[in-house]
Scaffold this motif. Structure first.
Motif, short mmCIF file in Angstrom:
data_model
loop_
_atom_site.label_atom_id
_atom_site.label_comp_id
_atom_site.label_asym_id
_atom_site.label_seq_id
_atom_site.Cartn_x
_atom_site.Cartn_y
_atom_site.Cartn_z
N ASP A 174 -50.28 -15.80 -70.05
CA ASP A 174 -50.53 -16.81 -71.09
C ASP A 174 -51.09 -16.19 -72.37
OD1 ASP A 174 -49.71 -18.76 -69.37
OD2 ASP A 174 -51.67 -19.62 -69.03
N GLY A 175 -51.47 -14.92 -72.29
CA GLY A 175 -52.01 -14.23 -73.46
C GLY A 175 -53.47 -14.53 -73.75
N LEU A 176 -54.09 -15.34 -72.94
CA LEU A 176 -55.48 -15.72 -73.21
C LEU A 176 -56.45 -14.56 -73.10
CD1 LEU A 176 -55.65 -19.26 -71.69
CD2 LEU A 176 -56.69 -18.61 -73.85
N CYS A 177 -56.20 -13.63 -72.19
CA CYS A 177 -57.18 -12.57 -71.93
C CYS A 177 -56.80 -11.22 -72.50
CB CYS A 177 -57.42 -12.45 -70.43
SG CYS A 177 -58.42 -13.81 -69.82
N ILE A 178 -55.78 -11.18 -73.31
CA ILE A 178 -55.36 -9.91 -73.90
C ILE A 178 -56.28 -9.61 -75.07
CG2 ILE A 178 -53.48 -8.76 -75.14
CD1 ILE A 178 -51.55 -10.39 -73.37
N PRO A 179 -56.92 -8.46 -75.15
CA PRO A 179 -56.64 -7.25 -74.40
C PRO A 179 -57.62 -6.92 -73.27
CG PRO A 179 -57.87 -6.63 -76.33
CD PRO A 179 -57.73 -8.14 -76.34
N ASP A 180 -58.69 -7.68 -73.05
CA ASP A 180 -59.75 -7.12 -72.20
C ASP A 180 -60.38 -8.06 -71.16
OD1 ASP A 180 -61.31 -8.78 -73.77
OD2 ASP A 180 -62.24 -7.14 -74.87
N PHE A 181 -59.86 -9.26 -70.99
CA PHE A 181 -60.34 -10.21 -69.98
C PHE A 181 -61.77 -10.72 -70.20
CE2 PHE A 181 -56.57 -9.82 -67.57
CZ PHE A 181 -56.55 -10.90 -66.71
N ARG A 182 -62.34 -10.45 -71.32
CA ARG A 182 -63.66 -11.00 -71.62
C ARG A 182 -63.53 -12.50 -71.92
NH1 ARG A 182 -67.44 -7.10 -72.76
NH2 ARG A 182 -66.53 -5.03 -72.99
N LEU A 183 -64.52 -13.25 -71.52
CA LEU A 183 -64.54 -14.67 -71.84
C LEU A 183 -64.46 -14.86 -73.36
CD1 LEU A 183 -64.81 -17.67 -71.21
CD2 LEU A 183 -67.28 -17.31 -70.97
N GLY A 184 -65.19 -14.04 -74.11
CA GLY A 184 -65.16 -14.13 -75.57
C GLY A 184 -63.77 -13.92 -76.14
N THR A 185 -62.99 -13.03 -75.53
CA THR A 185 -61.61 -12.80 -75.96
C THR A 185 -60.76 -14.03 -75.68
OG1 THR A 185 -61.79 -10.42 -75.59
CG2 THR A 185 -59.57 -11.35 -75.57
N ALA A 186 -60.94 -14.61 -74.49
CA ALA A 186 -60.18 -15.82 -74.14
C ALA A 186 -60.50 -16.95 -75.11
CB ALA A 186 -60.47 -16.23 -72.70
N ILE A 187 -61.77 -17.09 -75.48
CA ILE A 187 -62.17 -18.13 -76.43
C ILE A 187 -61.52 -17.87 -77.79
CG2 ILE A 187 -64.12 -19.13 -77.69
CD1 ILE A 187 -65.81 -18.50 -75.08
N ALA A 188 -61.55 -16.63 -78.26
CA ALA A 188 -60.96 -16.29 -79.56
C ALA A 188 -59.45 -16.53 -79.55
CB ALA A 188 -61.27 -14.84 -79.91
N ASN A 189 -58.77 -16.14 -78.48
CA ASN A 189 -57.32 -16.36 -78.39
C ASN A 189 -56.99 -17.84 -78.30
OD1 ASN A 189 -56.76 -13.63 -78.55
ND2 ASN A 189 -56.67 -13.36 -76.34
N TYR A 190 -57.82 -18.57 -77.61
CA TYR A 190 -57.64 -20.03 -77.51
C TYR A 190 -57.75 -20.68 -78.88
CZ TYR A 190 -58.97 -24.88 -76.63
OH TYR A 190 -59.07 -26.24 -76.67
N ILE A 241 -69.57 -11.76 -69.68
CA ILE A 241 -68.78 -12.58 -68.76
C ILE A 241 -67.29 -12.28 -68.93
CG2 ILE A 241 -68.17 -14.92 -68.06
CD1 ILE A 241 -70.96 -15.81 -69.00
N PHE A 242 -66.64 -12.07 -67.79
CA PHE A 242 -65.19 -11.82 -67.75
C PHE A 242 -64.51 -12.95 -66.99
CE2 PHE A 242 -66.96 -7.80 -68.75
CZ PHE A 242 -65.99 -7.05 -69.37
N ILE A 243 -63.27 -13.22 -67.37
CA ILE A 243 -62.44 -14.20 -66.68
C ILE A 243 -61.97 -13.57 -65.36
CG2 ILE A 243 -60.19 -15.39 -66.79
CD1 ILE A 243 -62.18 -16.69 -68.65
N CYS A 244 -61.74 -14.39 -64.36
CA CYS A 244 -61.23 -13.95 -63.07
C CYS A 244 -59.98 -13.07 -63.27
CB CYS A 244 -60.87 -15.18 -62.24
SG CYS A 244 -60.35 -14.81 -60.56
N SER A 245 -59.90 -11.99 -62.55
CA SER A 245 -58.83 -11.00 -62.71
C SER A 245 -57.52 -11.50 -62.10
CB SER A 245 -59.24 -9.67 -62.09
OG SER A 245 -60.38 -9.16 -62.72
N SER A 246 -56.98 -12.54 -62.67
CA SER A 246 -55.73 -13.13 -62.22
C SER A 246 -54.69 -12.90 -63.32
CB SER A 246 -55.92 -14.62 -61.97
OG SER A 246 -54.73 -15.21 -61.57
N ASP A 247 -53.56 -12.33 -62.95
CA ASP A 247 -52.57 -11.92 -63.94
C ASP A 247 -51.96 -13.08 -64.73
OD1 ASP A 247 -53.00 -9.26 -63.42
OD2 ASP A 247 -51.40 -9.14 -61.93
N ASP A 248 -52.08 -14.31 -64.23
CA ASP A 248 -51.54 -15.42 -65.02
C ASP A 248 -52.29 -15.58 -66.34
OD1 ASP A 248 -53.77 -16.38 -63.52
OD2 ASP A 248 -53.05 -18.43 -63.64
N TRP A 249 -53.51 -15.09 -66.41
CA TRP A 249 -54.25 -15.13 -67.67
C TRP A 249 -53.67 -14.13 -68.67
CZ3 TRP A 249 -58.16 -18.39 -69.30
CH2 TRP A 249 -58.58 -19.32 -68.36
N LEU A 250 -53.06 -13.07 -68.17
CA LEU A 250 -52.35 -12.12 -69.05
C LEU A 250 -51.06 -12.75 -69.55
CD1 LEU A 250 -52.67 -8.73 -67.11
CD2 LEU A 250 -53.75 -9.34 -69.28
#
Length: 173
Positions: A66-82, A55-64
């Motif tokens: 905020d740093g939530l989806c760096i580096p790869d937009f995966r939901l798992g990455t967003a959870i880890a950054n959160y 699962i990937f987060i919606c490709s919206s640059d505001d997620w970049l």
């Protein structure tokens, strides 16, 4: 994703309007391309454990931003950054508020997220419910929830799924 039943696009969009409390036409940027895809099929599906890494987060640059989806937009990455955040502002604070609600009552907020893919086997892009998905994922509550999944070969050209392809879907399947 375990496919449970086929649904009409109108059901998906009506659900979206109820959850967001806005007209679907306020999200024309996301909706109009979907209306043009003549092979788009919607189903209610159930997320299985093996799907979460797809699962990937919606490709919206505001997620970049905020740093939530760096580096790869995966939901798992967003959870880890959160998890590493201080939850004090922006998306982080909004996700924390949703997480607090889900901790008290999983049914207090809607959990029927909306995802799209070019193949029923994934990978998948969230187009509605990204912040709720991070909150649910941080609580370990993603598996077994029912979600809408739209499948079309045209998703490969859908602007809101572009980062799923940019960041290497081959690693998910």
């Amino acid at each position: 994703m375990k496919i449970l039943k086929s649904v009409k696009q109108g059901e998906v969009f009506s659900h979206w309007e109820r959850v967001e409390k806005i007209s679907i036409w306020n999200r024309q940027d996301i909706v109009l391309p979907l209306l043009a895809y003549n092979d788009l099929v919607w189903n209610i599906t159930e997320i299985e454990d093996a799907d979460i890494n797809k699962i990937f987060i919606c490709s919206s640059d505001d997620w970049l931003q905020d740093g939530l989806c760096i580096p790869d937009f995966r939901l798992g990455t967003a959870i880890a950054n959160y998890k590493k955040s201080d939850f004090s502002s922006g998306k982080y604070a909004d996700i924390k508020a949703k997480e607090n609600i889900f901790e008290k009552d999983l049914n207090e907020l809607d959990t029927k997220l909306i995802l799209v893919a070019d193949n029923p086997e994934g990978p998948y892009t969230l187009i509605e419910g990204c912040k709720r998905s991070v909150a649910l994922g941080n609580l370990g509550k993603l598996a077994s929830i029912k979600v809408y999944l739209g499948v079309s070969s045209y998703i490969r050209t859908y602007v809101w799924a572009r980062y799923m392809y940019k960041y290497g879907i081959e690693k998910t399947v």
